[in-house]
Write a protein that holds these residues in place. Structure first.
Motif, PDB file in Angstrom:
ATOM      1  N   LYS A   1       0.884  -1.158   0.000  1.00 31.74           N
ATOM      2  CA  LYS A   1       0.000   0.000   0.000  1.00 31.74           C
ATOM      3  C   LYS A   1       0.927   1.215   0.000  1.00 31.74           C
ATOM      4  CE  LYS A   1      -4.031  -2.068   1.928  1.00 31.74           C
ATOM      5  NZ  LYS A   1      -4.006  -3.178   1.057  1.00 31.74           N
ATOM      6  N   ALA A   2       0.691   2.100  -0.919  1.00 31.30           N
ATOM      7  CA  ALA A   2       1.562   3.275  -1.011  1.00 31.30           C
ATOM      8  C   ALA A   2       1.490   4.079   0.277  1.00 31.30           C
ATOM      9  CB  ALA A   2       1.149   4.136  -2.192  1.00 31.30           C
ATOM     10  N   ASN A   3       2.625   4.294   0.889  1.00 25.01           N
ATOM     11  CA  ASN A   3       2.672   5.142   2.069  1.00 25.01           C
ATOM     12  C   ASN A   3       3.574   6.335   1.774  1.00 25.01           C
ATOM     13  OD1 ASN A   3       5.415   4.535   2.682  1.00 25.01           O
ATOM     14  ND2 ASN A   3       4.809   2.690   3.756  1.00 25.01           N
ATOM     15  N   GLN A   4       3.708   7.203   2.729  1.00 21.22           N
ATOM     16  CA  GLN A   4       4.459   8.433   2.505  1.00 21.22           C
ATOM     17  C   GLN A   4       5.931   8.177   2.183  1.00 21.22           C
ATOM     18  OE1 GLN A   4       3.515  10.630   6.045  1.00 21.22           O
ATOM     19  NE2 GLN A   4       1.861  11.720   5.014  1.00 21.22           N
ATOM     20  N   VAL A   5       6.524   7.161   2.763  1.00 19.88           N
ATOM     21  CA  VAL A   5       7.926   6.842   2.487  1.00 19.88           C
ATOM     22  C   VAL A   5       8.098   6.472   1.015  1.00 19.88           C
ATOM     23  CG1 VAL A   5       9.796   5.212   2.952  1.00 19.88           C
ATOM     24  CG2 VAL A   5       8.475   6.161   4.847  1.00 19.88           C
ATOM     25  N   GLU A   6       7.278   5.567   0.547  1.00 19.67           N
ATOM     26  CA  GLU A   6       7.391   5.112  -0.842  1.00 19.67           C
ATOM     27  C   GLU A   6       7.022   6.211  -1.834  1.00 19.67           C
ATOM     28  OE1 GLU A   6       6.280   0.679   0.672  1.00 19.67           O
ATOM     29  OE2 GLU A   6       4.746   2.176   0.282  1.00 19.67           O
ATOM     30  N   GLN A   7       6.063   7.025  -1.482  1.00 16.31           N
ATOM     31  CA  GLN A   7       5.687   8.144  -2.351  1.00 16.31           C
ATOM     32  C   GLN A   7       6.813   9.176  -2.414  1.00 16.31           C
ATOM     33  OE1 GLN A   7       2.023   9.508  -0.628  1.00 16.31           O
ATOM     34  NE2 GLN A   7       0.813   7.873  -1.558  1.00 16.31           N
ATOM     35  N   TYR A   8       7.427   9.459  -1.262  1.00 23.29           N
ATOM     36  CA  TYR A   8       8.512  10.430  -1.265  1.00 23.29           C
ATOM     37  C   TYR A   8       9.744   9.885  -1.990  1.00 23.29           C
ATOM     38  CZ  TYR A   8      11.775  14.026  -0.112  1.00 23.29           C
ATOM     39  OH  TYR A   8      12.707  15.025  -0.225  1.00 23.29           O
ATOM     40  N   SER A   9       9.982   8.592  -1.880  1.00 16.88           N
ATOM     41  CA  SER A   9      11.099   7.983  -2.603  1.00 16.88           C
ATOM     42  C   SER A   9      10.946   8.211  -4.109  1.00 16.88           C
ATOM     43  CB  SER A   9      11.181   6.486  -2.302  1.00 16.88           C
ATOM     44  OG  SER A   9      12.204   5.894  -3.048  1.00 16.88           O
ATOM     45  N   GLU A  10       9.771   7.931  -4.615  1.00 21.52           N
ATOM     46  CA  GLU A  10       9.533   8.150  -6.051  1.00 21.52           C
ATOM     47  C   GLU A  10       9.707   9.624  -6.413  1.00 21.52           C
ATOM     48  OE1 GLU A  10       6.205   7.348  -9.523  1.00 21.52           O
ATOM     49  OE2 GLU A  10       5.576   7.235  -7.435  1.00 21.52           O
ATOM     50  N   TYR A  11       9.098  10.503  -5.631  1.00 22.55           N
ATOM     51  CA  TYR A  11       9.205  11.942  -5.880  1.00 22.55           C
ATOM     52  C   TYR A  11      10.670  12.387  -5.891  1.00 22.55           C
ATOM     53  CZ  TYR A  11       9.325  16.899  -4.764  1.00 22.55           C
ATOM     54  OH  TYR A  11       9.629  18.235  -4.739  1.00 22.55           O
ATOM     55  N   SER A  12      11.440  11.946  -4.885  1.00 20.78           N
ATOM     56  CA  SER A  12      12.827  12.400  -4.772  1.00 20.78           C
ATOM     57  C   SER A  12      13.680  11.922  -5.941  1.00 20.78           C
ATOM     58  CB  SER A  12      13.441  11.964  -3.438  1.00 20.78           C
ATOM     59  OG  SER A  12      13.701  10.577  -3.404  1.00 20.78           O
ATOM     60  N   PHE A  13      13.441  10.696  -6.417  1.00 20.31           N
ATOM     61  CA  PHE A  13      14.239  10.205  -7.544  1.00 20.31           C
ATOM     62  C   PHE A  13      13.791  10.789  -8.876  1.00 20.31           C
ATOM     63  CE2 PHE A  13      15.988   7.180  -4.560  1.00 20.31           C
ATOM     64  CZ  PHE A  13      17.323   7.246  -4.924  1.00 20.31           C
ATOM     65  N   ARG A  14      12.518  11.098  -9.014  1.00 16.38           N
ATOM     66  CA  ARG A  14      12.077  11.812 -10.227  1.00 16.38           C
ATOM     67  C   ARG A  14      12.751  13.182 -10.301  1.00 16.38           C
ATOM     68  NH1 ARG A  14       8.374   9.406 -13.244  1.00 16.38           N
ATOM     69  NH2 ARG A  14       7.062   7.804 -12.308  1.00 16.38           N
ATOM     70  N   LYS A  15      12.788  13.866  -9.170  1.00 17.38           N
ATOM     71  CA  LYS A  15      13.430  15.182  -9.082  1.00 17.38           C
ATOM     72  C   LYS A  15      14.937  15.072  -9.363  1.00 17.38           C
ATOM     73  CE  LYS A  15      13.817  18.923  -5.713  1.00 17.38           C
ATOM     74  NZ  LYS A  15      13.462  19.324  -4.346  1.00 17.38           N
ATOM     75  N   TYR A  16      15.579  14.091  -8.760  1.00 15.24           N
ATOM     76  CA  TYR A  16      17.011  13.834  -8.947  1.00 15.24           C
ATOM     77  C   TYR A  16      17.326  13.581 -10.427  1.00 15.24           C
ATOM     78  CZ  TYR A  16      21.405  11.132  -8.520  1.00 15.24           C
ATOM     79  OH  TYR A  16      22.667  10.645  -8.655  1.00 15.24           O
TER      80      TYR A  16
END
Length: 108
Positions: free
Chosen positions: A30-45
């Motif tokens: 289940k998508a949680n804040q950790v996994e969502q932020y991981s995706e966001y941070s690597f997209r930004k990177y």
């Protein structure tokens, strides 16, 4: 050079189970804040350094559990035909704003 950062994030319900058990609660994705932020941070990177980012959400190999899907990076020749370097990262890892370009650090 064409580089890729990749994550695998596949719902376990997409896999046939040998019995009716779905496993312990911690296996249920289940998508949680950790996994969502991981995706966001690597997209930004990746945008910052000009690399591709992919998050795989559908099974390719379909062997028992999503953990096995990352082996497609070794079994499927298309990945290395398309990319010079590939970085696999788990979904509980973050790319911080000050992180250097790892592909520039390790060119071979």
């Amino acid at each position: 050079m064409k580089n890729l950062v990749i994550q695998y994030y596949i719902n376990i319900d997409l896999y046939p189970q040998p019995n009716s058990k779905r496993g312990p609660a911690w296996l249920q994705i289940k998508a949680n804040q950790v996994e969502q932020y991981s995706e966001y941070s690597f997209r930004k990177y990746c945008k910052k350094y000009g690399h591709d980012f992919k998050r795989i959400t559908k099974p390719t190999l379909g062997y028992r559990h999503p953990t096995w899907e990352r082996f497609d990076l070794w079994f499927n020749k298309k990945w290395l035909d398309e990319y010079d370097q590939i970085l696999y990262v788990d979904t509980d890892v973050f790319a911080l704003d000050h992180a250097p370009d790892i592909f520039a650090q390790y060119t071979d």
